[in-house]
Design a protein around this motif. Structure first.
Motif, PDB file in Angstrom:
ATOM      1  N   ALA A 160       5.088   5.429   7.045  1.00  0.00           N
ATOM      2  CA  ALA A 160       4.575   4.981   5.740  1.00  0.00           C
ATOM      3  C   ALA A 160       3.111   4.540   5.784  1.00  0.00           C
ATOM      4  O   ALA A 160       2.534   4.237   4.741  1.00  0.00           O
ATOM      5  N   GLY A 161       2.533   4.457   6.994  1.00  0.00           N
ATOM      6  CA  GLY A 161       1.093   4.169   7.049  1.00  0.00           C
ATOM      7  C   GLY A 161       0.677   2.863   7.709  1.00  0.00           C
ATOM      8  O   GLY A 161      -0.458   2.425   7.535  1.00  0.00           O
ATOM      9  N   ARG A 204       0.848  -1.198   0.000  1.00  0.00           N
ATOM     10  CA  ARG A 204       0.000   0.000   0.000  1.00  0.00           C
ATOM     11  C   ARG A 204       0.884   1.250   0.000  1.00  0.00           C
ATOM     12  O   ARG A 204       1.750   1.412   0.867  1.00  0.00           O
ATOM     13  N   THR A 211       8.904   3.795   9.208  1.00  0.00           N
ATOM     14  CA  THR A 211       8.123   4.664  10.081  1.00  0.00           C
ATOM     15  C   THR A 211       7.548   5.814   9.245  1.00  0.00           C
ATOM     16  O   THR A 211       8.266   6.423   8.462  1.00  0.00           O
TER      17      THR A 211
HETATM   18  P1  ADP Z   1       3.501   4.382  10.625  1.00  0.00           P
HETATM   19  O1  ADP Z   1       2.568   3.700  11.575  1.00  0.00           O
HETATM   20  O2  ADP Z   1       3.953   3.479   9.540  1.00  0.00           O
HETATM   21  O3  ADP Z   1       4.652   5.050  11.311  1.00  0.00           O
HETATM   22  P2  ADP Z   1       1.295   6.206  10.185  1.00  0.00           P
HETATM   23  O4  ADP Z   1       0.198   5.217  10.007  1.00  0.00           O
HETATM   24  O5  ADP Z   1       1.373   6.882  11.515  1.00  0.00           O
HETATM   25  O6  ADP Z   1       2.707   5.545   9.869  1.00  0.00           O
HETATM   26  O7  ADP Z   1       1.171   7.245   8.990  1.00  0.00           O
HETATM   27  C1  ADP Z   1       1.869   8.492   8.961  1.00  0.00           C
HETATM   28  C2  ADP Z   1       0.875   9.589   8.596  1.00  0.00           C
HETATM   29  O8  ADP Z   1       0.336   9.366   7.305  1.00  0.00           O
HETATM   30  C3  ADP Z   1      -0.310   9.651   9.549  1.00  0.00           C
HETATM   31  O9  ADP Z   1      -0.650  11.026   9.707  1.00  0.00           O
HETATM   32  C4  ADP Z   1      -1.404   8.922   8.805  1.00  0.00           C
HETATM   33  O10 ADP Z   1      -2.697   9.346   9.181  1.00  0.00           O
HETATM   34  C5  ADP Z   1      -1.092   9.270   7.351  1.00  0.00           C
HETATM   35  N1  ADP Z   1      -1.474   8.200   6.423  1.00  0.00           N
HETATM   36  C6  ADP Z   1      -0.871   7.007   6.298  1.00  0.00           C
HETATM   37  N2  ADP Z   1      -1.439   6.271   5.330  1.00  0.00           N
HETATM   38  C7  ADP Z   1      -2.442   7.013   4.828  1.00  0.00           C
HETATM   39  C8  ADP Z   1      -3.428   6.827   3.798  1.00  0.00           C
HETATM   40  N3  ADP Z   1      -3.473   5.683   3.085  1.00  0.00           N
HETATM   41  N4  ADP Z   1      -4.297   7.812   3.559  1.00  0.00           N
HETATM   42  C9  ADP Z   1      -4.254   8.965   4.264  1.00  0.00           C
HETATM   43  N5  ADP Z   1      -3.364   9.214   5.240  1.00  0.00           N
HETATM   44  C10 ADP Z   1      -2.467   8.265   5.526  1.00  0.00           C
END
Ligand code: ADP
Length: 304
Positions: free
Chosen positions: A110-111, A28, A108
């Motif tokens: 990346a979502g 993703r 870190t």
């Molecule tokens: P990780 O857990 O891998 O460190 P996060 O999930 O915290 O990363 O994502 C980083 C930022 O990007 C957050 O603000 C999150 O809400 C946003 N984000 C991640 N993936 C998406 C997505 N598919 N659509 C919209 N925002 C996203």
């Protein structure tokens, strides 16, 4: 920037299943979080279709490398789409006595958290799966007669950090041992297990426990990027008949080498348990040029 994973294991009573794991590997790509970043530099990676993507080849910027996975979800993909297409199908195996696990991997930022947990407005894989599990067991219970009905759901939630296990449902239980029984089932003695009878019950334990984790992350610098959170829904940690590995990647150039490492790891995972990945080199046309870093290994040294 380091990799980390968050894992959800949905397990039946320990039961011998086929030793050949069936892993679905999906990728993703999250959208740009700031419009300015997009204006400054185009993405270093982009989707080609519902299974393929390409990333700039840093050794020759006129070329890209292509990867094929079981599914590719682009910037516009929704939480519902990821869940419905890649996770929901494996849940139906649970009532047949098989286990399932989902884990997210990637740099870190990346979502991973967004995909696994999401938010109240955009719930991720974990809340959607737990809700589905309750619906499935209710439907199963009502289709069986009373005597046959033996379905209960319990949860454990733990964090592994520097090879130590922290019980997120009972944070005073730190540094729990990991054991293996004669049948090679892995388990954690004394790990808290809460019986949950509704989705509200689940949330009541899960939300504060996730906050326990967040507090720990904030206290210890960089902990979030080196720890692994595992949510277990029925009662053991071990082999899984059905697994989905979600590789989360980001479009920005500053993530380039972490993205490449994550894609190669995902491709290897797919190769081991599934069919080999294909990788081709084609001319890069629309992807933005990449600044070559000083040392590839420098960028990757924070990985775990
Ligand atoms: P990780 O857990 O891998 O460190 P996060 O999930 O915290 O990363 O994502 C980083 C930022 O990007 C957050 O603000 C999150 O809400 C946003 N984000 C991640 N993936 C998406 C997505 N598919 N659509 C919209 N925002 C996203």
């Amino acid at each position: 920037m380091a990799k980390c994973v968050s894992i959800m294991e949905v397990q039946n009573q320990p039961k011998k299943t086929s030793s050949l794991a069936n892993v679905r590997v999906v990728v993703r790509l999250r959208p740009y979080m700031r419009k300015d970043d997009l204006k400054q530099q185009g993405p270093c990676v982009r989707g080609l279709d519902s299974q393929c993507l390409e990333i700039i080849n840093w050794r020759n910027q006129l070329e890209t490398m292509q990867y094929q996975f079981d599914a590719f979800y682009g910037e516009d993909s929704t939480q519902k789409e990821v869940y419905t297409e890649s996770i929901e199908p494996i849940l139906s195996n649970l009532l047949n006595g098989q286990n399932a696990s989902v884990f997210a991997y990637g740099p870190t930022g990346a979502g991973k958290t967004h995909t696994m947990l999401g938010s109240p407005e955009q719930p991720g894989v974990i809340p959607r799966s737990v809700l589905a599990l309750f619906r499935m067991t209710q439907a199963e219970s009502s289709s069986r007669n009373y005597e046959q009905c033996d379905i209960s759901i319990s949860m454990s939630y733990l964090e592994i950090y520097q090879e130590k296990v922290l019980d997120l449902l009972e944070p005073k239980n730190q540094d729990l041992p990991i054991r293996e029984d004669k049948e090679k089932n892995i388990f954690i003695p004394n790990l808290t297990q809460k019986t949950i009878s509704s989705f509200a019950d689940f949330e009541q334990h899960f939300i504060p426990a996730s906050q326990n984790r967040t507090v720990a992350c904030t206290k210890l610098n960089d902990r979030s990027s080196r720890s692994h959170a595992v949510l277990l829904v029925k009662d053991s940690l071990g082999g899984s008949a059905h697994s989905v590995m979600i590789t989360n990647i980001a479009p920005e150039h500053r993530f380039y080498f972490d993205t490449l490492t994550a894609l190669n790891f995902a491709a290897r995972s797919k190769q081991v348990v599934n069919r080999p990945f294909t990788r081709e080199t084609i001319q890069a046309t629309a992807l933005a040029p990449l600044k070559r870093p000083r040392e590839e290994t420098d960028t990757n040294s924070g990985s775990n």
